[in-house]
Write a protein that holds these residues in place. Structure first.
Motif, PDB file in Angstrom:
ATOM      1  N   GLY A 725       0.784  -1.123  -0.079  1.00 32.73           N
ATOM      2  CA  GLY A 725      -0.100  -0.058   0.000  1.00 32.73           C
ATOM      3  C   GLY A 725       0.924   1.169   0.212  1.00 32.73           C
ATOM      4  O   GLY A 725       0.077   2.435  -0.146  1.00 32.73           O
ATOM      5  N   GLU A 726       2.060   1.445   0.187  1.00 27.96           N
ATOM      6  CA  GLU A 726       3.005   2.593   0.220  1.00 27.96           C
ATOM      7  C   GLU A 726       3.323   2.639  -1.421  1.00 27.96           C
ATOM      8  O   GLU A 726       3.399   1.924  -2.325  1.00 27.96           O
ATOM      9  CB  GLU A 726       4.235   2.179   1.068  1.00 27.96           C
ATOM     10  N   PRO A 727       3.729   3.969  -1.521  1.00 29.53           N
ATOM     11  CA  PRO A 727       4.228   4.302  -2.801  1.00 29.53           C
ATOM     12  C   PRO A 727       5.397   3.568  -3.523  1.00 29.53           C
ATOM     13  O   PRO A 727       6.256   3.171  -2.595  1.00 29.53           O
ATOM     14  CB  PRO A 727       4.524   6.090  -2.658  1.00 29.53           C
ATOM     15  N   ALA A 728       5.485   3.543  -4.568  1.00 32.35           N
ATOM     16  CA  ALA A 728       6.697   2.798  -5.385  1.00 32.35           C
ATOM     17  C   ALA A 728       7.964   3.671  -5.093  1.00 32.35           C
ATOM     18  O   ALA A 728       7.805   5.062  -4.955  1.00 32.35           O
ATOM     19  CB  ALA A 728       6.555   2.663  -6.868  1.00 32.35           C
ATOM     20  N   PRO A 729       9.142   3.197  -4.922  1.00 33.73           N
ATOM     21  CA  PRO A 729      10.160   3.793  -4.542  1.00 33.73           C
ATOM     22  C   PRO A 729      10.788   4.786  -5.635  1.00 33.73           C
ATOM     23  O   PRO A 729      10.610   4.509  -6.776  1.00 33.73           O
ATOM     24  CB  PRO A 729      11.092   2.905  -4.188  1.00 33.73           C
ATOM     25  N   ALA A 730      11.347   5.843  -5.188  1.00 36.55           N
ATOM     26  CA  ALA A 730      11.917   6.809  -6.402  1.00 36.55           C
ATOM     27  C   ALA A 730      13.039   6.009  -7.185  1.00 36.55           C
ATOM     28  O   ALA A 730      13.905   5.389  -6.439  1.00 36.55           O
ATOM     29  CB  ALA A 730      12.379   7.990  -5.752  1.00 36.55           C
ATOM     30  N   TYR A 744      11.013   7.580 -15.194  1.00 35.69           N
ATOM     31  CA  TYR A 744      11.302   7.300 -13.890  1.00 35.69           C
ATOM     32  C   TYR A 744      10.432   7.809 -12.720  1.00 35.69           C
ATOM     33  O   TYR A 744      10.000   8.622 -12.919  1.00 35.69           O
ATOM     34  CB  TYR A 744      12.939   7.835 -13.503  1.00 35.69           C
ATOM     35  N   VAL A 745      10.215   6.860 -11.625  1.00 36.64           N
ATOM     36  CA  VAL A 745       9.348   7.177 -10.508  1.00 36.64           C
ATOM     37  C   VAL A 745       9.958   8.252  -9.804  1.00 36.64           C
ATOM     38  O   VAL A 745      11.164   7.996  -9.249  1.00 36.64           O
ATOM     39  CB  VAL A 745       8.883   6.225  -9.683  1.00 36.64           C
ATOM     40  N   ALA A 746       9.168   9.414  -9.345  1.00 29.71           N
ATOM     41  CA  ALA A 746       9.627  10.294  -8.594  1.00 29.71           C
ATOM     42  C   ALA A 746       9.382  10.208  -7.021  1.00 29.71           C
ATOM     43  O   ALA A 746       8.968   9.104  -6.567  1.00 29.71           O
ATOM     44  CB  ALA A 746       9.588  11.784  -8.953  1.00 29.71           C
ATOM     45  N   ARG A 747       9.071  11.273  -6.379  1.00 29.55           N
ATOM     46  CA  ARG A 747       8.672  11.208  -4.640  1.00 29.55           C
ATOM     47  C   ARG A 747       6.966  10.732  -4.793  1.00 29.55           C
ATOM     48  O   ARG A 747       6.349  11.041  -5.857  1.00 29.55           O
ATOM     49  CB  ARG A 747       8.929  12.675  -4.257  1.00 29.55           C
ATOM     50  N   ARG A 748       6.676  10.206  -3.924  1.00 34.73           N
ATOM     51  CA  ARG A 748       5.214   9.675  -3.625  1.00 34.73           C
ATOM     52  C   ARG A 748       4.844   8.889  -4.621  1.00 34.73           C
ATOM     53  O   ARG A 748       3.594   8.811  -4.915  1.00 34.73           O
ATOM     54  CB  ARG A 748       4.532  11.162  -3.634  1.00 34.73           C
ATOM     55  N   GLY A 749       5.524   8.081  -5.232  1.00 36.36           N
ATOM     56  CA  GLY A 749       5.341   6.970  -6.340  1.00 36.36           C
ATOM     57  C   GLY A 749       4.850   7.553  -7.455  1.00 36.36           C
ATOM     58  O   GLY A 749       4.366   6.878  -8.233  1.00 36.36           O
ATOM     59  N   TRP A 766      12.204  -2.823 -10.650  1.00 36.24           N
ATOM     60  CA  TRP A 766      12.637  -2.609  -9.385  1.00 36.24           C
ATOM     61  C   TRP A 766      13.404  -3.708  -8.951  1.00 36.24           C
ATOM     62  O   TRP A 766      12.690  -4.736  -8.662  1.00 36.24           O
ATOM     63  CB  TRP A 766      11.487  -1.925  -8.554  1.00 36.24           C
ATOM     64  N   SER A 767      14.566  -3.478  -8.474  1.00 37.35           N
ATOM     65  CA  SER A 767      15.477  -4.399  -7.930  1.00 37.35           C
ATOM     66  C   SER A 767      15.385  -5.698  -8.709  1.00 37.35           C
ATOM     67  O   SER A 767      15.298  -7.036  -8.078  1.00 37.35           O
ATOM     68  CB  SER A 767      15.059  -4.891  -6.574  1.00 37.35           C
TER      69      SER A 767
END
Length: 798
Positions: A725-730, A744-749, A766-767
């Motif tokens: 439930g948390e935003p995707a990482p920057a 690219y994903v920035a702040r707050r997903g 991601w990873s």
């Protein structure tokens, strides 16, 4: 130390010891002791001095200089950076692994210390510096763009009608056409002429088609060579004659490297005591400005020149002081630069009756030309040609002479089975300067001498003499006289004399007077006077008065040249010709798809009308385009899916894309970089381009493709969340399937993604793990960017 200033500098530094105890050190001398002294009896003090160095007025940074026995030494790397040359035999010393050289060994050394700024000003003779050479940058071979297979067709239509009071009227329709195929292998062209296509009996010409020339051309730009198969002409050289033939020709072609200069260029040299500005004037015209450091310099990057003149170099230093160097020069485009070779070989069959017969090839032959620049002032040439019936071989030379003159000479020997052995020799000299020019050439042959393509029964030339002299004044204009004399075996000698004069009238007008007289075997006089007045908007007015063999011409003309792009031009003439009233007029149109011409003339006994049209067709990559004549290279520019987009060369818009987003860009320069640009203002706001410019390098008369990839679609701000439930990482990477662009994903997903359609499939990485999710856009609302989310990304650990 070589000077009193240098001795004062080192003495002051040693007494004050401003470098501090940490800088000093006592060590055994590594340089040889003075004569008569014992090495073991001398204690040498060596001291490192950190100083900001100024060399002949130029700041050169802070360096560690070495003081030893009242002398000043500098590291070898410092002298290399300062471009200083040390005298042979200078004794170097080594200190803590670094080699130091004595500054006193450099000519003109002087020094002045400034204790307040801890700096030293070093001065040296200008001759002590390494020479600077202002040379032309080595021409780089451009990388050719891939050649696009294409077919082109050129046409010239002409219809003429003539009405005469003394004979029946005539009418004729003719066409001159050329069909070409270009590919990565080369260019194949074939030209044709059609005469009297309407079958009119009044024209007096037979109806039909004739083939003119068919040639395959393959350029080898990396070698500066060209191979031709089919119809072409031989290279004449200094003493030969150019003849048409069908066969093979292979030889050098320096035009394949744009900017390549084959002739020798003069070299100017000078000396600057400090960094200076150098201005080069050729015949009092400023041609270039350059910056040079202190020391000797040489200039050999002259622009292409021919003839002689004066070169003036103005050297202006930092204080505004000027030094002027003037030097006469001479060069000729007929000479080859030292070490350069020019050659050509041909073999095939001589062609007869070109333009009246399609396929008349006769005598087989072989020929070769070889030229070599042994020095910049001497070019040697050898040429040979042979058939079964006759053979020729000859040598020649071109040499730069004193007084800015060029001398030439050649000797040829021929052998014919019927005529026997013959000879020909040639001598010539010419001089061309800013004000004066002179030319003289004498050529003589024996009665048995024949060249390639000459009929053995033809009357041979015995002697030919030609020459001219011209001189230009500041106020009175230009004067010129010339003469020519030709004599043939079994025929009377013919001699002609000519004179000409031209002068400026007003600001831009020009008056020209010419006169000639024929003597010895032919007689006749002629004189003509022409006044040319240039006007604005590419307009020109002229008036001519002439007398030829007792008949007078008196007429005036007015013309307007058609613009290079699209537009009209016209021409008018009115007056008397050959003693009869005469009038002419013409209208010319140049457009995107070709040109149209219309001309009419009216005289006392005859009226004529001529209409013409010329243009070309290009078929490439499944497209067909109408254009002007295809005499240059071209490009097919593609902005897929975007019609009516402006496109052209540089900032000049030449055309617009069609409904498929494709346009033809003509008139490209072969083997040069051509900048093809699109007008971004004519693209929709949602279109994205990586670049509005494509650089293409086409081959000769060939097509290339310039593709402008445009990303279309809408943009949206996506908010992605993981399983927790948390935003995707920057830093996470998002791509849309079917699109190579990464986001690219920035702040707050959140990620701003463009190129989206109504329904999309997105991939987040991601990873080393990926997830896929759907992105559906709402109905388009102009001026608003959709915000979508949260969009779940399942199966990816944080």
């Amino acid at each position: 130390m070589g000077t009193a200033a240098g001795r004062r500098l080192v003495s002051a530094i040693t007494v004050l010891a401003w470098a501090g105890p940490a800088a000093g050190q006592t060590a055994a001398a590594t340089a040889p002791p003075p004569p008569g002294a014992s090495q073991s009896a001398i204690a040498v003090t060596e001291r490192i001095l950190p100083l900001e160095v100024i060399v002949n007025g130029t700041k050169s940074g802070t360096w560690l200089l070495l003081e030893r026995l009242g002398g000043l030494y500098a590291p070898r790397e410092a002298l290399e950076e300062w471009r200083l040359r040390v005298a042979d035999g200078a004794q170097a010393i080594s200190f803590k692994g670094t080699e130091y050289l004595p500054l006193a060994a450099i000519p003109g050394f002087g020094a002045k210390v400034n204790f307040g700024t801890q700096s030293v000003e070093l001065t040296f003779s200008a001759r002590a510096f390494a020479a600077t050479r202002l040379t032309t940058e080595v021409t780089r071979k451009t990388v050719l763009s891939p050649v696009m297979t294409s077919v082109f067709l050129n046409y010239d239509l002409n219809h003429s009608s003539t009405w005469s009071k003394e004979s029946p009227s005539t009418s004729a329709l003719g066409v001159l056409g050329e069909l070409g195929l270009s590919s990565s292998w080369g260019v194949l062209t074939s030209s044709y002429v059609g005469r009297n296509l309407t079958g009119s009996d009044s024209s007096g010409l037979p109806r039909g088609w004739l083939r003119l020339e068919t040639t395959f051309t393959r350029d080898l730009p990396q070698r500066n060579q060209t191979l031709r198969l089919g119809d072409t002409s031989t290279r004449a050289g200094m003493w030969g004659r150019s003849v048409y033939f069908g066969g093979v020709q292979w030889g050098s072609n320096f035009a394949l490297t744009p900017g390549f200069i084959s002739q020798p260029l003069p070299i100017l040299s000078g000396v600057s005591a400090s960094p200076s500005t150098v201005e080069l004037y050729i015949n009092d015209v400023l041609r270039q400005v350059a910056q040079v450091p202190a020391g000797p310099f040489a200039i050999d990057n002259f622009p292409a020149l021919s003839g002689g003149g004066d070169a003036r170099v103005v050297v202006r230093d930092l204080l505004g002081r000027e030094t002027v160097i003037t030097q006469p020069f001479f060069t000729s485009s007929q000479l080859l630069a030292a070490g350069l070779t020019d050659w050509s070989v041909e073999a095939g069959a001589l062609r007869r009756d070109l333009g009246t017969q399609s396929n008349r090839y006769r005598t087989g032959f072989g020929s070769g030309l070889w030229r070599r620049g042994f020095t910049n002032a001497l070019t040697v040439e050898a040429r040979a040609e042979a058939t079964r019936q006759s053979q020729n071989v000859g040598v020649g030379a071109l040499a730069g002479m004193p007084w800015q003159m060029l001398a030439k000479g050649a000797l040829v020997v021929s052998r014919d089975r019927t005529l026997g052995t013959g000879q020909q020799w040639l001598l010539g000299v010419e001089r061309q300067s800013l004000r004066a020019g002179a030319y003289l050439q004498v050529q003589r042959a024996s009665s048995a001498y024949r060249q390639l393509g000459e009929d053995a029964l033809a009357t041979p030339m015995k002697m030919q003499v030609a020459g001219n002299i011209t001189y230009t004044t500041d106020k009175l204009g230009t004067f010129g006289v010339g003469f020519a004399s030709v004599s043939r075996y079994g025929a009377e000698r013919i001699t002609t004399l000519s004179a000409n004069y031209s002068m400026r009238v007003g600001q831009r007008s020009n008056l020209t007077v010419t006169a000639s007289r024929a003597m010895n075997g032919a007689s006749g006089n002629s004189i003509a006077m022409t006044l040319i007045i240039p006007l604005d908007n590419n307009r020109l007015v002229s008036a001519t008065a002439a007398s030829h063999g007792g008949r007078q011409d008196l007429y005036a003309t007015a013309t307007q040249t058609a613009p290079q792009g699209t537009g009209f031009g016209w021409r008018t003439l009115a007056g008397e010709r050959q003693g009869n009233a005469h009038a002419e007029g013409g209208l010319y149109y140049t457009g995107r798809y070709g040109s149209l011409t219309g001309e009419a003339s009216a005289a006392e006994r005859q009226t004529a009308l001529r209409l013409g049209a010329s243009g070309g067709l290009i078929m490439a990559d499944g497209h067909m385009f109408a254009s002007r004549r295809v005499d240059d290279s071209f490009a097919l520019a593609e902005v897929a899916g975007y019609g009516d987009v402006g496109i052209g060369l540089g900032s000049n818009v030449l055309t617009h894309t069609d409904s498929a987003g494709v346009a033809l860009v003509p008139r490209l320069a072969a083997y040069q970089s051509n900048s093809i640009r699109i007008d971004p203002k004519e693209l929709p706001i949602d279109a994205e381009l990586d670049s509005i410019e494509q650089i293409v390098v086409p081959a000769w008369r060939s097509g290339v493709k310039a593709i402008f990839p445009v990303r279309s679609g809408r943009g949206a701000l996506l908010r992605i969340v993981f399983d927790d439930g948390e935003p995707a990482p920057a830093g996470a990477v998002i791509k849309v399937e079917g699109d190579k662009q990464e986001f690219y994903v920035a702040r707050r997903g959140e990620a701003f993604v463009t190129g989206l359609q109504a329904v999309n499939r997105a991939v987040l990485t991601w990873s080393g793990k990926q997830c896929r999710f759907d992105v559906k856009l709402p109905a388009d609302s102009k001026g608003e960017i959709p915000r979508l989310g949260p969009l779940p990304c399942q199966g990816v650990e944080r």
